[in-house]
Design an enzyme around this catalytic site. Structure first.
Site, PDB file in Angstrom:
ATOM      1  N   GLU A 292      56.971  30.556  23.149  1.00  0.00           N
ATOM      2  CA  GLU A 292      55.921  31.547  22.888  1.00  0.00           C
ATOM      3  C   GLU A 292      56.273  32.495  21.740  1.00  0.00           C
ATOM      4  O   GLU A 292      56.419  33.700  21.922  1.00  0.00           O
ATOM      5  CB  GLU A 292      55.623  32.337  24.158  1.00  0.00           C
ATOM      6  CG  GLU A 292      55.007  31.480  25.240  1.00  0.00           C
ATOM      7  CD  GLU A 292      54.429  32.284  26.400  1.00  0.00           C
ATOM      8  OE1 GLU A 292      54.878  33.419  26.630  1.00  0.00           O
ATOM      9  OE2 GLU A 292      53.542  31.758  27.083  1.00  0.00           O
TER      10      GLU A 292
ATOM     11  N   GLU B  17      52.354  25.196  30.383  1.00  0.00           N
ATOM     12  CA  GLU B  17      52.619  26.083  31.522  1.00  0.00           C
ATOM     13  C   GLU B  17      51.301  26.542  32.127  1.00  0.00           C
ATOM     14  O   GLU B  17      50.311  26.728  31.415  1.00  0.00           O
ATOM     15  CB  GLU B  17      53.347  27.363  31.080  1.00  0.00           C
ATOM     16  CG  GLU B  17      54.759  27.209  30.608  1.00  0.00           C
ATOM     17  CD  GLU B  17      55.341  28.568  30.212  1.00  0.00           C
ATOM     18  OE1 GLU B  17      54.886  29.610  30.740  1.00  0.00           O
ATOM     19  OE2 GLU B  17      56.236  28.581  29.356  1.00  0.00           O
TER      20      GLU B  17
END
Ligand code: GLA
Ligand code: ZN
Length: 687
Positions: A162, A323
């Site tokens: 991320e 995710e």
């Protein structure tokens, strides 16, 4: 356990092509004693899990000091996971740096926009310009690739985690200046592009240039919004920041590619992420992946659009749902449980929009620190058979029967343009209304398609338009002349194009077009926007369209037929003389450019009765202009009419309210997903 890859084109030469849906997620066995590992393996198998994402945050364990590396634990984990038949997405562990590194090499730490140099702590904490990071991150990636290259259960590499944030340290400042030198060559050119003659900003030395931040160009407005003063400079900083972060990703990627050229590489994106231009990033990724964490109030259309956005940045190919939470998050203000069936609904929604994987964070709830209350497949009770585990197990069994969907695409004939640079450009605008939000404006139009069950691609400015019948580019405030020509071609050849208020104001330097809005689009729409009124959120105006009244919100363009602008130019020439000034391209309007047809007019205020919704026939196609913002019912009605005229059929008809319909298609057939967001159920039908 075969790895099969697919070579495509040179830019994105492969994507992860798997024979079965990847089903698994982030697993952190290093946080647990070994007796737990064995139980985990058994429980995962029971739940039909077939993939584990490993090594996302282990840098401090893998490199205990500057001189030493220790892979012994990871070796054991890799062996265990392979022996138990799981595929692996192997991460490089570089998203959180070790404490010793920060102590020894403080250049690795970030500096905030207010000048505060951070101490060691948290994660996503590295400076992208740090020489230490640039030395040790690719080195770790290289060592991992060398060590595990022969594990044929590795299906992909996962770099960092991320990516995001900014660093304002001196190294980043230096790199920003270098980036600008490369872009502009001379300070004259930079001064021109940034319009620095405004407020005495002329630069005479590259070293005078600062990163725009709280100490320089930025401040917070009365309404609480971050404002910047030199828009061109801000835009370049956003471009630079995305690039410098991407550089860090790329050096790790290149280190791995040298050793395992056939294993695809990705990093996990997030949602509509403002700070990084994902479309640029995706060029350096073999497939795109993202982490999907809807908020408690996220509406179905927004979630669907996020999936379509990610599929789009990846070139409309299948993506990975890297995710998602099997039950709760822990970082929202209030973290409600996913209701029974909701995890399945959200997972299959991702699949419906193009995901070839369903992956969770986390496989086992960690024992301590920040994420101990975050949902997991195995919760703190440590047992299979919980409500969450059971749902995971059922979904696993269901996915095993869905493999013929893999590799399919979404057959869209409509597209919504979503451009990161334009997002930054709209965000940086001072006036006319601080409440204007580019992402919301895009969502307004997307929702219009969504509610009519029309599959949509979310595309960028460079994407080919030939497969689309309808293209919407909401609020394309920053648009080049080239792009306007591309759209003219699209419409001339029969396409329907829709634009909205604040379109075509500035070029790529953020310099405003002269000669009337919407700059290079005037002839296409057959109109001129003379001014724009701003409305308070609790005081909407109204307009009439197709016999109905709708709300006009936040912004009301004052639209005139193009012939009025022509007349005004002629009158000016007559009065001021045939000056050179009027020879500028800004004042040339083609002889054959006609006026738009008015489809909707304002119902209130001094502009009552003037145009707000217009269309113009142009070549074989039509160009629609929506001069305001409205409520969902308008976009639904409008899209219904426009798509029908353009010959696009909904994916399904007579569908119950609250049910989303999505389609994927490949050589095995057409797959229709009915996603009932009211009752958390999903039906998948082959058509
Ligand atoms: C992100 C991160 C994960 C984890 C989850 C929790 O997506 O990538 O490491 O923190 O959020 O929701
Ligand atoms: Zn820095």
């Amino acid at each position: 356990m075969l790895r099969r890859y697919y070579r495509e084109n040179s830019e994105r030469e492969m994507y992860m092509k798997v024979k079965e849906f990847l089903y698994g997620g982030d697993y952190n066995p290093e946080q647990w004693p070994e007796e737990v590992w064995e139980a985990d393996m058994k429980m995962f198998r029971k739940a039909h899990i077939n993939e584990l994402t490993l090594n996302v945050f282990s840098w401090a364990a893998l490199q205990p000091s500057e001189e030493t590396y220790d892979f012994s634990k990871l070796d054991k984990i890799m062996e265990l996971v392979r022996a138990n038949g799981f595929k692996v997405i192997l991460a490089t562990s570089t998203a959180a740096t070790p404490p010793w590194m920060a102590k020894r090499h403080p250049d690795i730490l970030r500096t905030d926009g207010n000048g505060m140099k951070r101490k060691y702590g948290a994660r996503h904490n590295f400076c992208p310009s740090s020489p230490t990071m640039r030395k040790y991150a690719p080195l770790l990636a290289q060592k991992l690739a060398e060590r595990y290259k022969d594990y044929d259960n590795i299906v992909a590499w996962h770099i960092g985690n991320e990516y995001g944030g900014e660093c304002h340290c001196d190294n980043c400042q230096k790199n920003y200046r270098e980036w600008l030198k490369k872009k502009y060559g001379t300070l004259d050119e930079l001064n021109r592009a940034w319009n620095t003659s405004f407020w005495s900003h002329t630069y005479y030395d590259w070293d005078e240039i600062q990163i725009p931040d709280e100490r320089s160009e930025n401040f917070v407005s009365e309404g609480g919004k971050k404002i910047t003063q030199v828009q061109g400079q801000f835009l370049d900083y956003m471009r630079f920041n995305s690039d410098i972060m991407l550089d860090e990703y790329r050096i790790e990627r290149d280190a791995i590619k040298k050793i395992t050229p056939d294993i695809p590489i990705t990093t996990n994106f997030m949602w509509f992420f403002y700070g990084l231009n994902y479309r640029e990033w995706a060029k350096y990724m073999d497939f795109v992946s993202w982490d999907c964490y809807p908020h408690m109030d996220t509406e179905p259309a927004e979630l669907a659009m996020a999936h379509d956005l990610i599929r789009g940045v990846g070139g409309q190919k299948p993506f990975a749902l890297m995710e998602s939470s099997p039950s709760v998050t822990n970082w929202q203000h209030i973290n409600p449980l996913k209701r029974p069936g909701q995890m399945t609904l959200y997972s299959l929604e991702a699949v419906a929009h193009g995901a070839d994987t369903v992956q969770f964070f986390q496989m086992r709830r960690s024992r301590g620190a920040a994420e101990a209350m975050h949902g997991a497949v195995i919760e703190h009770v440590g047992l299979a058979g919980t409500r969450v585990f059971d749902e995971v197990e059922k979904l696993g069994a269901r996915l095993e029967k869905m493999n013929e969907i893999l590799g399919s695409t979404v057959p869209s004939q409509a597209a919504v343009v979503f451009d990161w640079e334009n997002w930054w450009a709209v965000d940086a605008l001072q006036g006319p209304n601080e409440l204007i939000d580019y992402k919301n404006e895009c969502l307004n139009y997307y929702r219009g398609f969504f509610e009519n069950h029309i599959p949509v691609d979310v595309i960028g400015l460079d994407d080919d338009l030939s497969k689309y019948k309808v293209v919407v580019a909401p609020m394309l405030f920053m648009a080049s002349k080239d792009y306007a020509e591309k759209i003219e071609d699209f419409v001339r050849n029969g396409g329907a194009f829709i634009a909205s208020a604040l379109t075509g104001y500035v070029d790529k330097d953020y310099l405003f077009y002269q000669g009337g809005y919407p700059g290079p689009f005037k002839e296409l729409f057959g109109l001129w926007v003379e001014e724009q009124d701003a409305l308070a959120p609790d005081a909407p105006d109204h307009f009439e369209w197709d016999g109905q009244e709708y709300e006009a919100q936040l912004i009301c363009d004052q639209i005139r037929p193009l012939s009025e602008l022509k007349k005004l130019i002629e009158e000016n020439k007559k009065e001021l003389g045939e000056l050179d000034y009027f020879k500028s391209p800004a004042y040339q309007i083609s002889e054959d450019a006609g006026d738009m047809t008015v489809d909707g007019t304002y119902a209130d205020d001094f502009y009552k009765g003037t145009p707000v919704i217009t269309e113009n026939s142009y070549g074989k196609g039509r160009a629609y202009y929506i001069g305001t913002q409205s409520t969902p019912d308008f976009y639904k009605d409008f899209m219904k009419q426009v798509t029908k005229k353009a010959g696009i059929k909904p994916a399904a008809e007579g569908v119950k309210k609250g049910v989303e319909v999505a389609v994927r298609e490949n050589e095995n057939g057409k797959f229709l997903f009915y996603l009932d967001h009211k009752n958390n159920t999903v039906e998948v039908k082959k058509a």
